[in-house]
Design a protein around this motif. Structure first.
Motif, PDB file in Angstrom:
ATOM      1  N   GLY A 638     -18.889  -2.590  12.577  1.00 47.54           N
ATOM      2  CA  GLY A 638     -18.960  -1.805  13.812  1.00 47.54           C
ATOM      3  C   GLY A 638     -17.612  -1.779  14.503  1.00 47.54           C
ATOM      4  O   GLY A 638     -16.565  -1.631  13.859  1.00 47.54           O
ATOM      5  N   SER A 639     -17.639  -1.957  15.810  1.00 44.28           N
ATOM      6  CA  SER A 639     -16.381  -1.884  16.562  1.00 44.28           C
ATOM      7  C   SER A 639     -15.698  -3.241  16.690  1.00 44.28           C
ATOM      8  O   SER A 639     -14.650  -3.355  17.326  1.00 44.28           O
ATOM      9  N   SER A 640     -16.309  -4.270  16.125  1.00 45.27           N
ATOM     10  CA  SER A 640     -15.712  -5.614  16.272  1.00 45.27           C
ATOM     11  C   SER A 640     -15.157  -6.107  14.941  1.00 45.27           C
ATOM     12  O   SER A 640     -15.543  -7.161  14.429  1.00 45.27           O
ATOM     13  N   LYS A 641     -14.267  -5.324  14.392  1.00 42.13           N
ATOM     14  CA  LYS A 641     -13.655  -5.709  13.113  1.00 42.13           C
ATOM     15  C   LYS A 641     -12.664  -6.843  13.331  1.00 42.13           C
ATOM     16  O   LYS A 641     -11.881  -6.805  14.294  1.00 42.13           O
ATOM     17  N   PRO A 642     -12.649  -7.816  12.433  1.00 41.77           N
ATOM     18  CA  PRO A 642     -11.598  -8.836  12.501  1.00 41.77           C
ATOM     19  C   PRO A 642     -10.231  -8.170  12.354  1.00 41.77           C
ATOM     20  O   PRO A 642     -10.137  -7.085  11.765  1.00 41.77           O
ATOM     21  N   LEU A 643      -9.202  -8.845  12.836  1.00 39.65           N
ATOM     22  CA  LEU A 643      -7.870  -8.255  12.815  1.00 39.65           C
ATOM     23  C   LEU A 643      -7.440  -7.867  11.398  1.00 39.65           C
ATOM     24  O   LEU A 643      -6.879  -6.797  11.163  1.00 39.65           O
ATOM     25  N   SER A 644      -7.715  -8.761  10.442  1.00 38.03           N
ATOM     26  CA  SER A 644      -7.284  -8.483   9.075  1.00 38.03           C
ATOM     27  C   SER A 644      -7.957  -7.222   8.541  1.00 38.03           C
ATOM     28  O   SER A 644      -7.322  -6.383   7.895  1.00 38.03           O
ATOM     29  N   ILE A 645      -9.243  -7.068   8.813  1.00 36.78           N
ATOM     30  CA  ILE A 645      -9.968  -5.888   8.345  1.00 36.78           C
ATOM     31  C   ILE A 645      -9.509  -4.649   9.118  1.00 36.78           C
ATOM     32  O   ILE A 645      -9.350  -3.561   8.554  1.00 36.78           O
ATOM     33  N   SER A 646      -9.274  -4.837  10.373  1.00 42.46           N
ATOM     34  CA  SER A 646      -8.875  -3.719  11.217  1.00 42.46           C
ATOM     35  C   SER A 646      -7.565  -3.097  10.722  1.00 42.46           C
ATOM     36  O   SER A 646      -7.415  -1.869  10.659  1.00 42.46           O
ATOM     37  N   SER A 647      -6.586  -3.959  10.374  1.00 41.98           N
ATOM     38  CA  SER A 647      -5.308  -3.406   9.883  1.00 41.98           C
ATOM     39  C   SER A 647      -5.505  -2.673   8.561  1.00 41.98           C
ATOM     40  O   SER A 647      -4.918  -1.617   8.329  1.00 41.98           O
ATOM     41  N   ILE A 648      -6.317  -3.252   7.690  1.00 43.81           N
ATOM     42  CA  ILE A 648      -6.580  -2.599   6.406  1.00 43.81           C
ATOM     43  C   ILE A 648      -7.270  -1.255   6.643  1.00 43.81           C
ATOM     44  O   ILE A 648      -6.937  -0.246   6.014  1.00 43.81           O
ATOM     45  N   TYR A 649      -8.222  -1.269   7.563  1.00 45.59           N
ATOM     46  CA  TYR A 649      -8.987  -0.060   7.864  1.00 45.59           C
ATOM     47  C   TYR A 649      -8.046   1.061   8.300  1.00 45.59           C
ATOM     48  O   TYR A 649      -8.139   2.197   7.824  1.00 45.59           O
ATOM     49  N   THR A 650      -7.114   0.703   9.165  1.00 45.20           N
ATOM     50  CA  THR A 650      -6.176   1.712   9.671  1.00 45.20           C
ATOM     51  C   THR A 650      -5.321   2.280   8.545  1.00 45.20           C
ATOM     52  O   THR A 650      -5.112   3.491   8.439  1.00 45.20           O
ATOM     53  N   ILE A 651      -4.833   1.388   7.695  1.00 39.50           N
ATOM     54  CA  ILE A 651      -3.971   1.841   6.580  1.00 39.50           C
ATOM     55  C   ILE A 651      -4.739   2.795   5.669  1.00 39.50           C
ATOM     56  O   ILE A 651      -4.233   3.859   5.284  1.00 39.50           O
ATOM     57  N   LEU A 652      -5.961   2.429   5.330  1.00 41.87           N
ATOM     58  CA  LEU A 652      -6.747   3.281   4.426  1.00 41.87           C
ATOM     59  C   LEU A 652      -7.156   4.575   5.120  1.00 41.87           C
ATOM     60  O   LEU A 652      -7.206   5.642   4.495  1.00 41.87           O
ATOM     61  N   ASP A 653      -7.443   4.487   6.386  1.00 38.40           N
ATOM     62  CA  ASP A 653      -7.870   5.673   7.135  1.00 38.40           C
ATOM     63  C   ASP A 653      -6.745   6.705   7.217  1.00 38.40           C
ATOM     64  O   ASP A 653      -6.985   7.912   7.222  1.00 38.40           O
ATOM     65  N   GLU A 654      -5.519   6.214   7.293  1.00 46.50           N
ATOM     66  CA  GLU A 654      -4.370   7.134   7.399  1.00 46.50           C
ATOM     67  C   GLU A 654      -3.920   7.653   6.031  1.00 46.50           C
ATOM     68  O   GLU A 654      -3.037   8.501   5.939  1.00 46.50           O
ATOM     69  N   TRP A 655      -4.513   7.124   5.002  1.00 46.34           N
ATOM     70  CA  TRP A 655      -4.132   7.519   3.617  1.00 46.34           C
ATOM     71  C   TRP A 655      -4.954   8.747   3.246  1.00 46.34           C
ATOM     72  O   TRP A 655      -6.010   8.640   2.641  1.00 46.34           O
ATOM     73  N   ASP A 656      -4.469   9.913   3.574  1.00 45.81           N
ATOM     74  CA  ASP A 656      -5.305  11.093   3.408  1.00 45.81           C
ATOM     75  C   ASP A 656      -5.014  11.880   2.134  1.00 45.81           C
ATOM     76  O   ASP A 656      -5.770  12.770   1.770  1.00 45.81           O
ATOM     77  N   ASP A 657      -3.921  11.566   1.448  1.00 47.36           N
ATOM     78  CA  ASP A 657      -3.659  12.333   0.221  1.00 47.36           C
ATOM     79  C   ASP A 657      -3.933  11.501  -1.044  1.00 47.36           C
ATOM     80  O   ASP A 657      -3.863  12.017  -2.142  1.00 47.36           O
ATOM     81  N   TYR A 658      -4.217  10.251  -0.868  1.00 49.73           N
ATOM     82  CA  TYR A 658      -4.592   9.343  -1.964  1.00 49.73           C
ATOM     83  C   TYR A 658      -3.540   9.317  -3.079  1.00 49.73           C
ATOM     84  O   TYR A 658      -3.854   9.155  -4.249  1.00 49.73           O
ATOM     85  N   ARG A 659      -2.294   9.461  -2.680  1.00 48.50           N
ATOM     86  CA  ARG A 659      -1.204   9.394  -3.657  1.00 48.50           C
ATOM     87  C   ARG A 659      -0.822   7.933  -3.876  1.00 48.50           C
ATOM     88  O   ARG A 659      -0.649   7.176  -2.931  1.00 48.50           O
ATOM     89  N   MET A 660      -0.674   7.572  -5.140  1.00 50.89           N
ATOM     90  CA  MET A 660      -0.282   6.199  -5.466  1.00 50.89           C
ATOM     91  C   MET A 660       1.245   6.122  -5.390  1.00 50.89           C
ATOM     92  O   MET A 660       1.936   5.935  -6.393  1.00 50.89           O
TER      93      MET A 660
END
Lengths: 875, 128
Positions: A638-660
């Motif tokens: 939900g909205s209470s993501k641990p910091l480690s998960i939150s940073s990962i979430y942001t990185i993946l969320d901003e990855w919109d072209d899925y380029r390696m």
């Protein structure tokens, strides 16, 4: 004369002894270290190794019919202009020897079981690998194929074996005239290159085939089947091997497609006639194969060798003519496997540019003035295993009858040993007995059953005609001639993509694919060579091959393009024959190529478009899984993501072209998560029930997308709760964070750059660091069109050492626009500028080079010439 | 060192250097010892012969090293070789070692030559 001074005499004796000692010390090898004087002192060794070929050379060659000109372009690619094809072959042999002699030598030695003869202690246990290769009959059948080819020549069926002989003459002419100019490796190993012969050239069919088609999955399946049955979950076996292909886009589009829903094939097995002990024996055998010295990737080869090819017709391109592309994915080495060459023959009109294998007199993948073609591995099932009851050392039971083995005897010389190793290979009606090769520590005792032997049969265990196909391809002037030549392409199974200047496009998965007699197999046996057969009961005999005319093919399809990337060959409507069992890719590269080509509007595709597709690094799995990951992280935290998960979430969320992309962090997270999600879903069952539950990744995608409550998501080690998709995704992500924190030594995910761990290396042929190149940071992954696969270990990462072994784009509107590149250099001499220049200056930069496809030497652009050899023949 | 000996010493260097060049054409490096022996014989002295032969072969090999270095990129080959020893990138060290060994071989040859000639044609001082 006065008396001899004793002091002088003493000094003379001492100095002489010391001198003899010094000279001896530098004249003898010490273990792996060669005789250093021969190698290092001026006047010999490395000082005689020519970095480059002479800029200009005129040579009188008595056994040439006519003059030949060899122009090497700025990348060291030879453009050979001759008046007849025998002279052409001679010159190609000369060039191959000049640039790739050691590579040629080792290739033939591998096939012929002669590596130990020159490697000895440098590669401990290499003689065991020689035994394995001899047992598989590669040497024997290369010799038989050469004899057969010469018979065809004698009876007038073919007329080019003299050219192959001339090729060998060309190699030997170089060796005879450059005795002191051996590549470095010969000095290091202290042996001389032997003369080349026609059998050596034929050995390369076996060399490539063993690399591409050998597989042991029949045994793995049997072991799996028994393990699943023992665990009480035999229906899971069919979830792993149910032979359906969620999301796969078949190579040949005319036989239907696969929906996203696999067809369930869960049923109770009656395995009362199966033998669980036998499965243990197979497992033992596989373990011993895995431990085979020197060459240890036999079990994983089928997964690491892929390729891409595609073609579009003229309505898709800007020019109105087809464009054909190919990049074959093989092991990276320095030098690479391919050697580019341009062959022009004035008398026959042959004008072909392509990728040769040094040792073979003709290009393998190429285009000429009219047609072009490229390959990918088809993964057809062309190898089976049979087990038998053995009566005694000389007899076994086949089809309920006691019959004798046949025997083949070989002597294996081992460097540093006086006496050769004597090897006796038993053969059944199907093929060589592999379960008694002593090096595997394999015997009836650890096989689990007394008096049981295991033999294998494969299509290479026969005379092959592939050389006729290659000759025909290079000389074809239209589709009809090309198809006629394709009939001879019997091994290794390939998806052959084709286009021509007339606008035709075609793709053809082809090979000799055996038809098995499954009339008397037990009810639990899935037939078609998918499991080992009981040879003593006469099961599974090969009764022929699928007729060429019945093999799938697509010519000028409605969709205007064709592509293969090792995915499944045909759709569900191809029902007459069984083509594949296992060993095809899970289809992600093919999905991406199809996505791009199908989306391209008519009249828009040009060379730049094709370059971009070759270099495409969008990950289809990332595109499919990342939204699910984000959704489940939201659901779980939900909205209470641990910091480690939150940073990962942001990185993946901003990855919109899925380029390696090597400069991004998201690819790192996704790649590691891909490993961890496997464990989260299948690790518990695998450990709990002692089964190998891990399926292809497209089946993971299937349950993720279509069956979020699949039983696989439940952790069978927890009894109080039933885990679901969300639990697995979160667990895998937490494991990913732990792994990457340890690997990078930092909890800060912004430091986890993909290029830091996704690196490729290009090892030398000997694997001892003599000319090793790399590592280099790379874009892409194992699931992108630009392929390269790293290996994640517990606390380190193994460099990628396989990927595109060449890239080719052929423009049929103007063949002079065609471009290519290899991840290496042409010349396998470490001091040459052509040792790695294509790799460094082109391949790693995503660039290609011109082919200078000129049909006469006089038209060759002078600014592109790096050297020239003029053979004066007929003198 | 008197003038005659100096001339012989320098001649020994030149002779051994020249012979080194010629003998490398045989591709049998062991023969280089002959170049050192010649310098020793010419000098009629173990000491001066050693130095003369050593310097002669060293200079000849230095020339060949420089030629290989600048015309044939032998550094790449030596780097490859050092890869075998697990010290990739140390070609320069191999060059130095080759030079030193050239000097040692020349010196040994020179000592043999100098000693040999003295054994064959001993001076009165030698026989005292």
């Amino acid at each position: 004369m006065g008396k001899i001074d004793k002091k002088n005499l003493t000094a003379f004796i001492i100095v002489s002894v010391v001198t003899v000692g010094v000279i001896t010390a530098f004249s003898l090898p010490f273990g792996m270290i060669p005789a250093l004087g021969n190698l290092l002192f001026p006047g010999g060794g490395i000082w005689n190794i020519p970095g480059e070929v002479p800029e200009y050379e005129e040579l009188d060659v008595f056994n040439l019919n006519d003059d030949v000109t060899i122009i090497r372009d700025k990348w060291g690619v030879p453009h050979i202009y001759a008046r007849n094809e025998a002279d052409l072959a001679f010159a190609l042999g000369y060039c191959h020897a000049q640039d790739r002699m050691f590579q040629m030598d080792m290739g033939r030695r591998e096939v012929q079981g002669r590596l130990a003869e020159v490697l000895g202690e440098l590669a401990p246990g290499v003689e065991e690998y020689d035994k394995f290769n001899l047992a598989l009959g590669m040497k024997y059948w290369s010799e038989k194929t050469a004899e057969y080819a010469l018979e065809l020549q004698e009876n007038g069926t073919i007329d080019y074996m003299d050219d192959w002989t001339k090729y060998a003459d060309g190699v030997n002419y170089y060796l005879d005239t450059h005795k002191n100019q051996k590549p470095l490796e010969y000095y290091l190993l202290d042996f001389e290159p032997e003369r080349w012969n026609i059998v050596d050239s034929f050995s390369y069919t076996a060399y490539m085939s063993s690399m591409l088609i050998m597989q042991f999955s029949d045994l793995t399946r049997y072991s799996d089947l028994m393990a699943y049955q023992s665990s009480g979950y035999e229906e899971w076996y069919f979830e792993k091997y149910n032979n359906v292909h969620p999301y796969q886009i078949p190579i040949v589009p005319e036989y239907g497609g696969y929906s996203s829903l696999p067809v369930p094939q869960s049923f109770k097995l009656d395995i009362s006639t199966a033998n669980i002990e036998l499965a243990n024996g197979f497992t033992n055998f596989l373990d011993s194969i895995d431990d085979l010295p020197y060459q240890t990737d036999l079990l994983t080869r089928e997964y690491t060798h892929g390729s891409n090819n595609w073609v579009v017709n003229g309505s898709k391109t800007t020019t109105g003519k087809p464009i054909l592309c190919n990049d074959m994915h093989l092991a990276w080495n320095s030098p690479g496997i391919w050697y580019e060459a341009h062959l022009v023959c004035e008398n026959t009109g042959l004008n072909t540019y392509g990728f040769t294998i040094a040792g073979v007199p003709i290009p393998v993948v190429a285009h000429n003035n009219y047609v072009g073609w490229g390959f990918t591995n088809s993964g057809m099932d062309v190898q089976d295993f049979y087990y038998y009851e053995e009566v005694n050392d000389t007899h076994y039971i086949y089809n309920k009858t006691t019959i004798p083995y046949t025997f083949k005897n070989y002597d294996i010389k081992v460097k540093g040993q006086k006496e050769p190793i004597e090897l006796v290979i038993k053969e059944t009606v199907h093929g060589p007995v592999v379960s008694e090769l002593s090096y595997m520590g394999f015997s009836a005792e650890n096989f689990g059953l007394e008096n049981v032997v295991l033999a294998t049969q494969w299509t290479l265990y026969n005379i092959t005609n592939t050389f006729r196909a290659l000759y025909g391809f290079n000389h074809a002037t239209n589709l009809v001639e090309f198809n006629e030549a394709s009939k001879f392409f019997d091994v290794p199974g390939q998806n052959i993509v084709y286009a021509d200047v007339y606008g035709n496009i075609q793709i053809r998965p082809t090979a000799h694919v055996p038809i098995r007699d499954d009339s008397n197999i037990p009810s639990w046996h899935t037939g078609n060579g998918t499991l080992p057969y009981n040879g003593s009961n006469g099961e599974g005999d090969w009764i022929g091959y699928i007729p060429f005319g019945d093999l799938p093919v697509s010519t000028n399809p409605i969709q205007k393009y064709l592509t293969s990337a090792n995915q499944v060959s045909v759709g569900p409507d191809f029902t007459q024959y069984h083509l594949q069992s296992y060993g095809y890719a899970d289809g992600y590269r093919a999905r991406r190529i199809n996505e791009v080509l199908s989306a391209a509007l008519d009249g828009t595709i040009d060379i730049e478009f094709m370059k971009n597709l070759h270099l495409d690094i969008k990950s289809v799995p990332a595109a499919e899984f990342t939204p699910i990951i984000l959704t489940e992280l939201d659901n779980y935290y939900g909205s209470s993501k641990p910091l480690s998960i939150s940073s990962i979430y942001t990185i993946l969320d901003e990855w919109d072209d899925y380029r390696m992309d090597k400069d991004l962090v998201a690819p790192t997270i996704f790649r590691v998560w891909r490993n961890e999600i496997y464990d989260a879903i299948y690790g518990d069952e695998s450990n709990q029930y002692n089964i190998d539950a891990y399926p292809d990744f497209n089946l993971v995608e299937y349950i993720m997308k279509e069956n979020a409550t699949s039983h696989w998501f439940d952790d069978v080690t927890t009894t109080s709760t039933i885990e679901n998709r969300s639990d697995c995704i979160v667990k895998a992500m937490n494991q990913t964070i732990t792994y990457l924190t340890n690997l990078f030594g930092s909890e800060n995910p912004t430091t986890w750059r993909w290029g830091e761990i996704h690196k490729g290396a290009f090892p030398d042929l000997l694997g001892i660091g003599v000319g090793y190149i790399g590592p280099f940071e790379l874009d892409g992954s194992g699931y992108t069109v630009t392929p390269s696969g790293i290996g994640l270990r517990s606390n380190s990462v193994r460099y990628a050492t396989h990927g595109a072994s060449e890239r080719l784009i052929v423009d049929f509107s103007n063949l002079n626009n065609s471009i290519s590149v290899i991840p290496s250099g042409q010349r396998a001499i470490q001091s040459s500028k052509h040792y790695s220049n294509q790799l460094i200056e082109l391949f790693l930069q995503g660039k290609y080079h011109e082919q200078w496809f000129t049909n006469t030497a006089s038209n060759f652009p002078t600014q592109a010439i790096s050297s020239q050899i003029y053979f004066k023949g007929g003198t | 060192m008197d003038k005659q000996k100096l001339i012989l010493f320098l001649s020994g260097i030149a002779l051994s250097g020249l012979l080194t060049w010629l003998l490398t054409l045989t591709n049998i490096w062991q023969l280089v010892i002959i170049a050192g022996i010649a310098a020793g014989v010419l000098n009629y002295s173990i000491g001066r012969g050693s130095l003369s032969g050593g310097i002669g072969i060293f200079l000849a090999w230095l020339g060949m090293i420089l030629q290989g270095l600048f015309t044939n990129n032998t550094t790449a080959l030596l780097d490859a070789f050092t890869g075998l020893l697990g010290i990739t990138g140390f070609a320069w060290l191999i060059y130095i070692i080759i030079g030193i060994l050239g000097f040692i071989l020349g010196a040994l040859g020179g000592a043999i030559g100098g000693g040999l000639i003295k054994l064959i044609i001993p001076t009165d001082r030698d026989s005292q």
